[in-house]
Design a protein around this motif. Structure first.
Motif, PDB file in Angstrom:
ATOM      1  N   LEU A  43     -48.899 -36.512  -8.825  1.00  0.00           N
ATOM      2  CA  LEU A  43     -49.341 -35.639  -7.929  1.00  0.00           C
ATOM      3  C   LEU A  43     -49.799 -36.534  -6.620  1.00  0.00           C
ATOM      4  O   LEU A  43     -50.715 -37.374  -6.722  1.00  0.00           O
ATOM      5  N   HIS A  98     -52.158 -36.266  -3.024  1.00  0.00           N
ATOM      6  CA  HIS A  98     -53.178 -35.590  -2.498  1.00  0.00           C
ATOM      7  C   HIS A  98     -52.983 -35.140  -0.985  1.00  0.00           C
ATOM      8  O   HIS A  98     -51.943 -36.057  -0.519  1.00  0.00           O
ATOM      9  N   LEU A 104     -57.186 -34.088  -6.982  1.00  0.00           N
ATOM     10  CA  LEU A 104     -55.951 -33.306  -7.807  1.00  0.00           C
ATOM     11  C   LEU A 104     -56.385 -33.328  -9.357  1.00  0.00           C
ATOM     12  O   LEU A 104     -55.419 -32.880  -9.909  1.00  0.00           O
ATOM     13  N   LEU A 115     -55.925 -30.204 -11.341  1.00  0.00           N
ATOM     14  CA  LEU A 115     -54.411 -29.838 -11.479  1.00  0.00           C
ATOM     15  C   LEU A 115     -53.597 -30.143 -12.499  1.00  0.00           C
ATOM     16  O   LEU A 115     -53.010 -29.563 -13.059  1.00  0.00           O
ATOM     17  N   ALA A 137     -54.345 -27.958 -15.290  1.00  0.00           N
ATOM     18  CA  ALA A 137     -53.764 -26.757 -14.844  1.00  0.00           C
ATOM     19  C   ALA A 137     -52.079 -26.670 -15.204  1.00  0.00           C
ATOM     20  O   ALA A 137     -51.682 -25.831 -15.704  1.00  0.00           O
ATOM     21  N   LEU A 138     -51.655 -27.842 -15.158  1.00  0.00           N
ATOM     22  CA  LEU A 138     -50.053 -28.003 -15.157  1.00  0.00           C
ATOM     23  C   LEU A 138     -49.858 -28.374 -16.325  1.00  0.00           C
ATOM     24  O   LEU A 138     -48.713 -28.124 -16.636  1.00  0.00           O
ATOM     25  N   THR A 157     -52.217 -39.741 -10.386  1.00  0.00           N
ATOM     26  CA  THR A 157     -52.675 -39.242  -8.983  1.00  0.00           C
ATOM     27  C   THR A 157     -52.738 -40.265  -8.373  1.00  0.00           C
ATOM     28  O   THR A 157     -54.040 -40.891  -8.297  1.00  0.00           O
ATOM     29  N   ILE A 169     -53.951 -24.096  -2.368  1.00  0.00           N
ATOM     30  CA  ILE A 169     -53.072 -23.628  -3.285  1.00  0.00           C
ATOM     31  C   ILE A 169     -53.328 -22.302  -4.022  1.00  0.00           C
ATOM     32  O   ILE A 169     -54.243 -22.113  -4.539  1.00  0.00           O
ATOM     33  N   LEU A 197     -50.061 -21.754  -9.684  1.00  0.00           N
ATOM     34  CA  LEU A 197     -50.569 -22.700 -10.932  1.00  0.00           C
ATOM     35  C   LEU A 197     -50.411 -22.327 -12.005  1.00  0.00           C
ATOM     36  O   LEU A 197     -49.891 -23.038 -12.948  1.00  0.00           O
TER      37      LEU A 197
END
Length: 201
Positions: free
Chosen positions: A2, A4, A13, A16, A19-20, A30, A176, A181
């Motif tokens: 990811l 940023h 991030l 995330l 979340a992912l 990241t 986002i 998500l």
């Protein structure tokens, strides 16, 4: 993987990643943008005009991050075909560049949130099929990078034959979509499903 947005950093991030990949099955990375520019934080390139990154800083970053990404994939053994690239704002621009730039290996998938496909002298896209599956998402009321940039990306990618998921979120600005998500983990599982080995988000 990811990337940023402008003025943030690699920590922005972190949430995330969970979340992912709520089960934490994937290798999540990241990186931090290499430039420190006004008004602060980390940047991937200097902003002169939306849609058209500064050629000098963009070119230097693109080369450096390409080499870093290739080295990371060698080190971890997680190749491009098992890697999903994603990013928000400037990070989405880098996602397009690193995933679709001429000479770059094809990743398993791309997730471009609130960004644009960059136009830069000396930089070329490679849109010869097959393209990786791509998610393009944008807030319809984005005041920073207008939604028309993702609409242009959608047209470009659909014309090239990409398997595209396009999401335009009514009432949303430069942020986002939380509903998206919640849908992305299943999409990531699908694009990584055909092959074995350890995937990387």
């Amino acid at each position: 993987m990811l990337f940023h947005g402008r003025g943030a950093d690699e920590r922005d991030l972190y949430p995330l990643l969970d979340a992912l990949d709520p089960e934490r099955r994937l290798l999540g990375v990241t990186p931090r943008g290499p430039l420190s520019l006004p008004p602060g934080g980390a940047h991937w390139y200097a902003v002169r005009e939306i849609g058209y990154p500064d050629p000098t800083t963009f070119g230097t970053t693109f080369a450096a991050v390409s080499a870093w990404l290739d080295g990371l994939q060698q080190e971890t053994g997680v190749g491009p075909g098992r890697t999903v690239l994603g990013g928000f704002s400037q990070g989405a621009v880098m996602t397009y560049a690193l995933g679709l730039g001429r000479g770059r290996p094809r990743p398993a998938g791309l997730v471009a949130l609130s960004g644009f496909v960059p136009t830069v002298p000396g930089f070329e896209l490679e849109l010869t099929p097959p393209l990786p599956p791509i998610v393009v998402a944008h807030g319809a009321l984005d005041p920073v990078i207008g939604v028309e940039w993702s609409r242009r990306a959608r047209g470009l990618l659909e014309d090239a034959g990409a398997r595209l998921v396009y999401r335009e979120s009514p009432g949303l600005g430069h942020t986002i979509d939380l509903e998206l998500l919640r849908e992305l983990p299943s999409w990531i599982r699908q694009v990584l499903a055909p092959q074995g080995g350890q995937p990387s988000a």
